[in-house]
Design a protein around this motif. Structure first.
Motif, mmCIF file in Angstrom:
data_model
loop_
_atom_site.group_PDB
_atom_site.id
_atom_site.type_symbol
_atom_site.label_atom_id
_atom_site.label_comp_id
_atom_site.label_asym_id
_atom_site.label_seq_id
_atom_site.Cartn_x
_atom_site.Cartn_y
_atom_site.Cartn_z
ATOM 1 N N ASN A 87 0.781 -1.114 -0.043
ATOM 2 C CA ASN A 87 0.036 0.038 0.033
ATOM 3 C C ASN A 87 0.639 1.397 0.094
ATOM 4 O O ASN A 87 0.284 2.268 -0.022
ATOM 5 C CB ASN A 87 -0.880 -0.029 1.074
ATOM 6 N N ASN A 88 2.437 1.058 -0.136
ATOM 7 C CA ASN A 88 3.043 2.443 -0.167
ATOM 8 C C ASN A 88 4.022 2.129 -1.321
ATOM 9 O O ASN A 88 4.951 1.461 -0.649
ATOM 10 C CB ASN A 88 3.450 2.822 1.346
ATOM 11 N N ALA A 89 3.995 2.677 -2.376
ATOM 12 C CA ALA A 89 5.071 2.268 -3.394
ATOM 13 C C ALA A 89 6.112 3.488 -3.537
ATOM 14 O O ALA A 89 6.828 3.496 -4.443
ATOM 15 C CB ALA A 89 4.313 2.119 -4.771
ATOM 16 N N GLY A 139 11.759 2.128 0.242
ATOM 17 C CA GLY A 139 11.412 1.891 -0.915
ATOM 18 C C GLY A 139 10.053 0.763 -0.849
ATOM 19 O O GLY A 139 9.814 0.522 0.186
ATOM 20 N N SER A 140 9.907 0.801 -2.133
ATOM 21 C CA SER A 140 8.494 -0.349 -2.472
ATOM 22 C C SER A 140 8.737 -1.842 -1.971
ATOM 23 O O SER A 140 7.874 -2.531 -1.884
ATOM 24 C CB SER A 140 7.801 -0.048 -3.637
ATOM 25 N N TYR A 141 9.911 -2.296 -2.154
ATOM 26 C CA TYR A 141 10.309 -3.670 -1.760
ATOM 27 C C TYR A 141 11.806 -3.894 -1.251
ATOM 28 O O TYR A 141 12.436 -2.933 -1.079
ATOM 29 C CB TYR A 141 10.188 -4.272 -3.143
ATOM 30 N N TYR A 142 11.852 -5.186 -0.497
ATOM 31 C CA TYR A 142 12.889 -5.545 -0.091
ATOM 32 C C TYR A 142 13.440 -6.824 -0.738
ATOM 33 O O TYR A 142 12.516 -7.957 -1.227
ATOM 34 C CB TYR A 142 13.118 -5.946 1.347
ATOM 35 N N TYR A 143 14.679 -7.021 -1.116
ATOM 36 C CA TYR A 143 15.036 -8.355 -1.754
ATOM 37 C C TYR A 143 16.411 -8.570 -1.476
ATOM 38 O O TYR A 143 17.405 -7.708 -1.790
ATOM 39 C CB TYR A 143 14.922 -8.309 -3.531
ATOM 40 N N ASN A 144 16.638 -9.908 -0.995
ATOM 41 C CA ASN A 144 17.895 -10.498 -0.479
ATOM 42 C C ASN A 144 17.934 -11.666 -0.344
ATOM 43 O O ASN A 144 17.063 -12.329 0.022
ATOM 44 C CB ASN A 144 18.466 -9.438 0.744
#
Length: 746
Positions: free
Chosen positions: A720-722, A741-746
């Motif tokens: 809900n928050n990009a 930011g809008s996403y986390y990737y690790n």
């Protein structure tokens, strides 16, 4: 007395000047529409020195000479598309245009005489020609079964007339204009307002036809009618065209309205790339004529230069082979090798910013227009200025102001993911919100079906749209997107679909290793929200980038959800047991389900469902995070299709019953290779051992992906928050995750 004489002399000279001046202003030299007098002189000076232009000219000369040797035939119209009379008149229009060009460039009178003789035959025919005998069209033409094709004819023939204008006598011109061209333009427009007075590719052709003959004839009434439409015309809002779309779009009409409404600021055309390709010819060729004859309009700068922007958008809507993605009604295999795209590339280069990437496409097309723009392109190629056209990940907004959804393309190495969250797309739109298709080096991995039509093949419905286009191709189940309760989006109704569109949530390609595109749809099914996030992830643990699909569904009612995957290739294996029925039955009764054979059925036995297949020497694996009671079905297109109008292609459906809020998560891997020559299979198995939903709340969704080597990756998406600036803190399994930011990737 002396002073009086001088004054009278001045007055007399002034009066003479005023009386002569209008004649000087109104006089036009020809050609001036597409070819110009100055341009022809420049072309003649370069002949023999520009290989691509010279080759295009020679090829055209050979084709036209061969056609001229057959004589002239203008048969009485009687056929649909694909029939002889239809094909003959269609061929005549292009040959006349081409012969006119050859007359100007080669200064050989035989070409002008050929055009004149054919035009005179049409003049003799048209005076008494009734409406076309085929009555299927909502707007019948005279030479053709629909006004659309009549407009095609006049667009081309206007150019031919301009090229031989000075070859004809004044009497001959008057005869043609009075008995052929003016009545022809009137029939397309005044006599057929249901065709002409709208915003649609059909009317764009009509506007261009009326406007171009108006420019050649210097007829202000026709030019104004082309630009602004016919004033004071009321149409039946319940009437439909040949494609099933409603005719009236709020009274907007004319060429300028057809630029303003269908194109977004990014140049995306709301009917989709197939029809954008078709419409680009009249858009650009009429624009070129307006530029040459009425430069004060500054047509190529209209709406911030959107016509030229649209060509870049259109090229980006093609795969690695140059084939356009079949969004909405689109025939597969249509590509930028089409003649309309030769026009688009050349005009864009000449009137735009001389993008060297366009020259590389012109090299592939291996032909140019025989005008100023084609000469400029050919010179650029000759001078070695061509550079590769760099197709990157791109997001194209939809709607006249760019606020009606859009189409996004994620590209990584040889993979292309096409995500459609666009508006309805006029009468050519399909009911497939948040759908996608997936390509590997130009080959379909997961397909969009395209249209149900065999264009210009007479044996298949006269070359027109087949009934299966509505009963199958436009229905939601025909696409790779969510179907609720076996009903199509917006009830499969044009008037409802035209009111709504999905909204972009996220487009982020700032990191080449993880590119994301996300959109939400809240009106396809009242009370249900679909939020789909697509990603292409490049990870050292994988041979190639893989696709991740997260589809979050929220509803205020309990429903059945179907998520289809229309894969291209041969099934290799699954991790579930399925039953194959002895007798095939359709999967349902309507909304496209009646066209699907149910070929296999299973229930999930694992938290992950896997399906692998082989296509064109490459392996693909679909991995889905499924629930205990999910139903799995193999399907094949072709049920209730006794005339074999549909392609017999395969699909796989995950069905989830009795659900309100739910989550579908899948990956697709492209991996390995198979050589039939060496009979060797390399890396034929999936690299993913576990795909798991770690967390799914209103605000966050977390997905873990584990490989066969034990490497694990985690993606967390903020639902809900990009915002790129938003700071997030989240605890999952007693571990804190913090990111911006809008996403986390690790």
């Amino acid at each position: 007395m002396y002073i009086k004489r001088i004054n009278w002399a001045i007055i007399t000279i002034t009066c003479l000047f005023i009386s002569i001046c209008p004649l000087i202003i109104q006089a036009q030299e020809h050609p001036n529409l597409i070819l110009t007098k100055a341009g022809v002189e420049k072309i003649r000076a370069q002949l023999g020195n520009v290989p691509l232009f010279d080759a295009s000219l020679q090829k055209l000369k050979e084709e036209v000479d061969a056609e001229m040797a057959l004589g002239i035939d203008t048969p009485i119209p009687k056929d649909y598309s694909g029939g002889y009379t239809h094909a003959r008149h269609k061929r005549n229009m292009t040959v006349m245009q081409q012969a006119g060009v050859l007359y100007q460039i080669l200064d050989d009178e035989k070409y002008a005489k050929y055009v004149k003789d054919m035009l005179m035959q049409y003049e003799g025919m048209y005076k008494t020609l009734p409406l076309h005998p085929k009555t299927r069209s909502y707007a019948r033409g005279k030479l053709f079964w629909q006004c659309l094709n009549d407009s095609n004819w006049l667009v081309y023939v206007s150019q031919a007339y301009d090229c031989i204008y000075n070859y004809l006598s004044k009497v001959e011109r008057k005869k043609l204009e009075k008995n052929l061209f003016k009545p022809f333009a009137d029939h397309i427009s005044v006599d057929s307002p249901q065709f002409y007075q709208r915003v649609h590719n059909h009317s764009t052709w009509g506007n261009a036809a009326v406007g171009m003959i108006g420019l050649v004839m210097n007829d202000k009434e026709l030019i104004d009618r082309a630009l602004y439409g016919i004033k004071g015309v009321n149409l039946d809002k319940t009437a439909k065209d040949d494609d099933g779309g409603f005719l009236n779009e709020d009274g907007k009409a004319g060429f300028l309205a057809n630029i303003e409404e269908p194109f977004s600021p990014d140049g995306y055309y709301n009917e989709g790339p197939y029809y954008q390709r078709y419409a680009m010819y009249p858009f650009l060729i009429f624009a070129e004529g307006l530029h040459n004859v009425k430069p004060e309009l500054k047509i190529f700068k209209y709406k911030d230069g959107v016509l030229l922007k649209s060509i870049n958008a259109l090229i980006n809507l093609s795969d690695a082979d140059g084939d356009f993605f079949p969004l909405n009604d689109g025939q597969k295999g249509m590509s930028y090798y089409n003649d309309a795209l030769v026009t688009a590339v050349d005009i864009s280069y000449y009137f735009g910013n001389q993008d060297p990437g366009l020259l590389s496409i012109a090299e592939k097309q291996n032909k140019v227009l025989l005008d100023d723009s084609g000469l400029a392109v050919a010179l650029g190629v000759k001078n070695g200025e061509a550079k590769p056209f760099d197709k990157k990940s791109i997001n194209l907004s939809d709607g006249p102001d760019g606020t009606q959804g859009g189409v996004g393309i994620l590209r990584s190495e040889d993979l292309e993911l096409v995500f459609k969250y666009a508006s309805q797309g006029s009468s050519h739109g399909h009911y497939d919100k948040l759908s996608y298709s997936f390509y590997d080096n130009g080959d379909e991995v997961l397909q969009d079906y395209g249209l149900a039509r065999f264009v210009n093949i007479e044996q298949k419905g006269g070359g027109n749209y087949l009934k299966e286009n509505k009963t199958w191709a436009k229905q939601t189940i025909a696409h790779n997107t969510l179907v609720q309760n076996e009903k199509s989006h917006y009830q499969g109704k044009y008037d409802i679909g035209s009111k709504y569109h999905p909204d972009l949530y996220l487009f982020d390609v700032s990191n080449a290793d993880i590119q994301l595109l996300s959109a939400k749809e809240t009106n396809a099914y009242p009370g249900t929200e679909m939020h789909r996030t697509m990603a292409i992830i490049k990870d050292e643990s994988f041979e190639k980038p893989f696709m991740l699909d997260i589809l979050k569904v929220k509803s205020d009612s309990t429903n059945q959800y179907d998520l289809p995957f229309y894969f291209m290739g041969q099934v290799l294996n699954t991790n579930f047991e399925y039953e194959v029925p002895k007798t095939l039955e359709p999967l349902g009764k309507d909304n496209g389900y009646q066209h699907l054979w149910s070929e296999g059925c299973a229930n999930t036995t694992d938290e992950n469902t896997k399906l692998s297949w082989l296509e064109k020497g490459r392996f693909y694996t679909l991995t889905s995070a499924t629930l205990k009671d999910d139903e799995l079905r193999f399907v094949r297109i072709g049920a209730n299709d006794p005339e074999f109008n549909l392609r017999r292609e395969a699909g796989f459906i995950i069905r989830r019953k009795d659900s309100k809020n739910t989550l579908f998560v899948s990956t697709i891997e492209a991996h390995g290779s198979y050589s039939p020559v060496s009979e060797s299979a390399l890396n034929s198995k999936s690299n993913i051992t576990d795909l798991k939903v770690i967390l799914d709340t209103v605000d966050y969704t977390a997905i873990s992906i584990t490989t066969i080597n034990g490497n694990s990756k985690l993606l967390i998406l903020a639902n809900n928050n990009a915002s790129k600036e938003a700071k997030h803190i989240l605890k999952i399994n007693d571990k804190d995750y913090t990111w911006t930011g809008s996403y986390y990737y690790n």
